[in-house]
Design an enzyme around this catalytic site. Structure first.
Site: not given
Ligand SMILES: *Cc1c(COP(=O)(O)O)cnc(C)c1O
Length: 337
Positions: A75-77
């Site tokens: 879920q990398s920003n």
């Protein structure tokens, strides 16, 4: 120090707000707590990667890149904001996603995964969590070069000396805003992950002789790993800036007691902190970084780390989209009272 010597793109109009958390401070009964709203940086929903990307994308463009490659967790920003910056600049964006839990990445999942698709990611390569991110991004870059492209590789979190310049700039922004408001902060708190934010702030405060202690709350690594990582990146960033004096050894403060079961795994203190801030100040923290860091700051305050009457600043580094992906974990906090 002269940051204007470094090429920079602008992705945020003006400075992010600095707000007093009056209701929360009243409840906590300790220091006066302020927040730097870096969740309101550009590329909505923005975050700390927006500042790093201003310098990283300028560097990529100056090198003639037509594609960027980067790497991050499921879920990398950072991956989503790199994609946003790439699209804005008209470059391709190729992502390498490391799966800590096999099968956890899905193009049909919500949060940032949905945004990868919505924003037209050019490719996603999913690799096991044990993979070496730099080897994996190199492979993708080689593939692009073979196809006639000029890729620019951005390491995990954009935490290179060039990326960290974004948080050197943020330190200067904080000092000038605090001066405008007549505020003398006694301490600043930030999350400490891939280290660029912590290192950049540390260098910016040090180079300005601000004399404000900075505490990083670790969200993944123990101090034995995190402190040297931040220290090294700070030293490299100071050298890039040409300050002419080495960044002092032994000046990085990290706290590793707030990670819980591990990176990105929810903790009860995180859930409570996110709910508390939402209900007192209408500020939304995220479950992976700022929720844990805020919980850590509150615990340290409770333990007398900051005195009553002091003024402390929490740097909100963003992460909003992941909140929806973690919705199910909040049910116990929200409905079982
Ligand atoms: C990446 C990230 C961090 C950690 O910052 P680093 O510079 O990697 O230490 C903190 N908060 C959010 C929301 C992030 O996306």
């Amino acid at each position: 120090m002269n940051l204007a010597r470094f090429p920079r793109r602008r992705y945020t109009e003006g400075a992010t707000p600095m707000e007093r958390l009056s209701r929360l401070s009243g409840l906590v009964g300790g220091p006066e707590i302020w927040i730097k709203r870096d969740d309101l940086l550009g590329f909505f929903p923005g975050g700390n990667k927006t500042r790093k990307l201003e310098f990283l994308m300028a560097d990529a463009l100056s090198k003639g890149a037509d594609a960027v490659v980067t790497c991050g967790a499921v879920q990398s920003n950072h991956c989503r904001l790199t994609l946003a910056a790439a699209k804005k600049e008209g470059l391709e964006c190729h992502l390498v996603i490391t799966e800590q839990v096999p099968g956890s990445y899905s193009p049909h999942a919500s949060g940032n995964n949905f945004l990868f698709q919505l924003m037209g990611v050019d490719s996603v390569t999913v690799v096991p969590g044990t993979s070496d991110p730099s080897a994996e991004t190199s492979k993708v870059a080689d593939r692009l070069r073979a196809a006639g492209k000029t890729p620019y590789v951005i390491p995990v979190g954009g935490s290179t000396p060039v990326g960290s310049l974004g948080y050197v700039a943020c330190a200067e922004e904080i000092l000038s805003q605090a001066f405008d408001k007549g505020l003398a902060f006694d301490r600043i708190f930030t999350t400490s992950g891939s280290a660029g934010t912590h290192a950049g702030l540390a260098v910016g405060l040090w180079a300005n002789r601000a004399d404000i202690p900075l505490t990083g709350i670790n969200i993944g690594a123990p101090n034995a790993v995190q402190v040297p990582a931040v220290q090294k990146l700070a030293a490299d960033t100071a050298r890039l800036l040409g300050i002419g004096e080495p960044f002092p050894a032994g000046s990085i403060d990290c706290r590793d007691g707030y990670i819980g079961q591990g990176y990105s795994l929810p903790s009860e203190a995180m859930l409570k902190a996110v709910v508390l801030l939402a209900r007192t100040e209408s500020v939304l923290l995220d479950p992976v970084y700022t929720g844990k860091a805020f919980a850590g700051m509150l615990d340290l305050i409770q333990k007398g780390f900051c005195r009553k009457g002091e003024k402390v600043l929490f740097v909100h580094t963003g992460g909003f989209p992941a909140l929806f992906h973690y919705q199910k974990y909040f049910d116990s906090e929200l409905f079982q009272k």
